[in-house]
Design an enzyme around this catalytic site. Structure first.
Site, PDB file in Angstrom:
ATOM      1  N   LYS A   1       1.134   4.242  -3.018  1.00 42.80           N
ATOM      2  CA  LYS A   1       1.118   5.214  -2.594  1.00 42.80           C
ATOM      3  C   LYS A   1       1.945   6.366  -2.923  1.00 42.80           C
ATOM      4  CE  LYS A   1      -3.588   5.573  -1.486  1.00 42.80           C
ATOM      5  NZ  LYS A   1      -4.387   6.167  -2.966  1.00 42.80           N
TER       6      LYS A   1
ATOM      7  N   TYR B   1       1.234  -1.348   0.133  1.00 38.92           N
ATOM      8  CA  TYR B   1      -0.271  -0.112  -0.176  1.00 38.92           C
ATOM      9  C   TYR B   1       1.035   0.625  -0.198  1.00 38.92           C
ATOM     10  CZ  TYR B   1      -3.439   3.975   1.490  1.00 38.92           C
ATOM     11  OH  TYR B   1      -4.062   4.251   1.235  1.00 38.92           O
TER      12      TYR B   1
END
Ligand code: NDP
Ligand code: 8X3
Length: 261
Positions: free
Chosen positions: A160, A156
């Protein structure tokens, strides 16, 4: 910039930041184009946005993980709006919190598809519809997870961080076009994010926000409206928005539970 009459496309508008953004932008009197996979939820958001003052609201199913879905969504949107003023790449989220040693392919691939490739696909499809030198925007939703990694967040945090790179590269590529490109990078915010991350485990999801005053979807939506409504010569490259209780990604102040009596 006055947003009345402008056309704003929001991905991931069926819940959380995207749904709150639909309502916040609706109050400016703009036209809205909304996409997500859950069309029943989009229908509810669209009704609330009309009530809140949107000049028009169109919605359609969209899976940013599929090039075919992104292209048919954009072709459908073009029938209503040959040009768009703002693209908000918000769709995404986390799947799992496993360390790399225990990571699952389907989680990694899901996060890369929605947060990273989805952002690229949507942007490629919508760029031809954004007018030059008219204050248009590509606003990407990043995260503080893209600035600082944490255990269990390798994939994750990675997608990002990739969002930041895409934002920076796109801004360079569009130099001279008058199209603005920026990233809004929130910290802890209470949405369906943790419920999705923990695959429906509501007890585990609720613990993320225990004792903390997190950001709300409205806080994030208001920041989006502020960024997009700056005058056309002003670009907010990157805005980090955190709850006061979150001094840093790992440093979250939690109030002790109230003791009875
Ligand atoms: P929610 O889970 O409430 O909303 C996520 C939205 O993304 C939903 O509307 C969902 O719609 C949509 N979505 C997910 N995958 C896809 C897909 N493949 N195609 C189309 N739409 C998709 O979470 P948030 O509102 O919190 O998340 C919004 C964004 O903010 C995400 O990018 C997230 O990573 C980011 N973020 C969240 C933070 C937080 O703490 N909550 C902090 C920082 C960033 P549907 O399922 O109907 O398709
Ligand atoms: C969501 C914020 O810190 O849970 O992007 O990763 S965090």
């Amino acid at each position: 910039m006055d947003l009345a009459g402008k056309t704003i496309l929001i991905t991931g508008a069926s819940s959380g930041f995207g749904a709150a953004a639909a309502l916040a932008f609706a109050r400016t009197g703009c036209h809205l184009v909304l996409g997500a996979r859950r069309v029943t939820r989009l229908n509810e958001v669209a009704a609330a946005a009309r009530e809140a003052g949107a000049r028009s609201v169109q919605f359609h199913s969209l899976d940013v993980a599929s090039t075919r879905s992104v292209e048919s969504f954009t072709a459908w949107a073009r029938d209503f709006h040959p040009t768009l003023d703002v693209l908000i790449n918000n769709a995404g989220g986390a799947l799992g919190l496993d360390p790399v040693a225990l990571g699952r392919d389907e989680d990694w691939e899901g996060m890369v598809q929605s947060n990273f490739l989805g952002l690229l696909r949507m942007t490629r499809a919508v760029l031809p519809l954004l007018p030059q030198h008219a204050g248009a925007w590509v606003l990407n939703v990043g995260s503080i997870a893209g600035h600082t990694a944490y255990e269990g967040g390798a994939a994750y945090c990675g997608v990002k961080a990739a969002e930041r790179s895409v934002t920076q590269a796109l801004r360079l590529e569009l130099s001279g076009s008058g199209i603005r490109v920026g990233s809004l990078d929130p910290g802890l915010a209470e949405t369906e994010f943790s419920l999705v991350r923990f695959k429906g485990d509501a007890v585990r999801a609720a613990k993320v926000y225990e004792g903390v005053r997190p950001l709300t979807p409205v806080d994030v939506a208001e920041a989006m409206v502020w960024m997009v409504s700056r005058p056309p010569h002003v670009c907010v490259d990157e805005l980090v928005l955190k709850p006061t209780d979150q001094a840093a990604i790992h440093k979250v102040y939690r109030r002790p539970p109230a003791t009875p009596g």
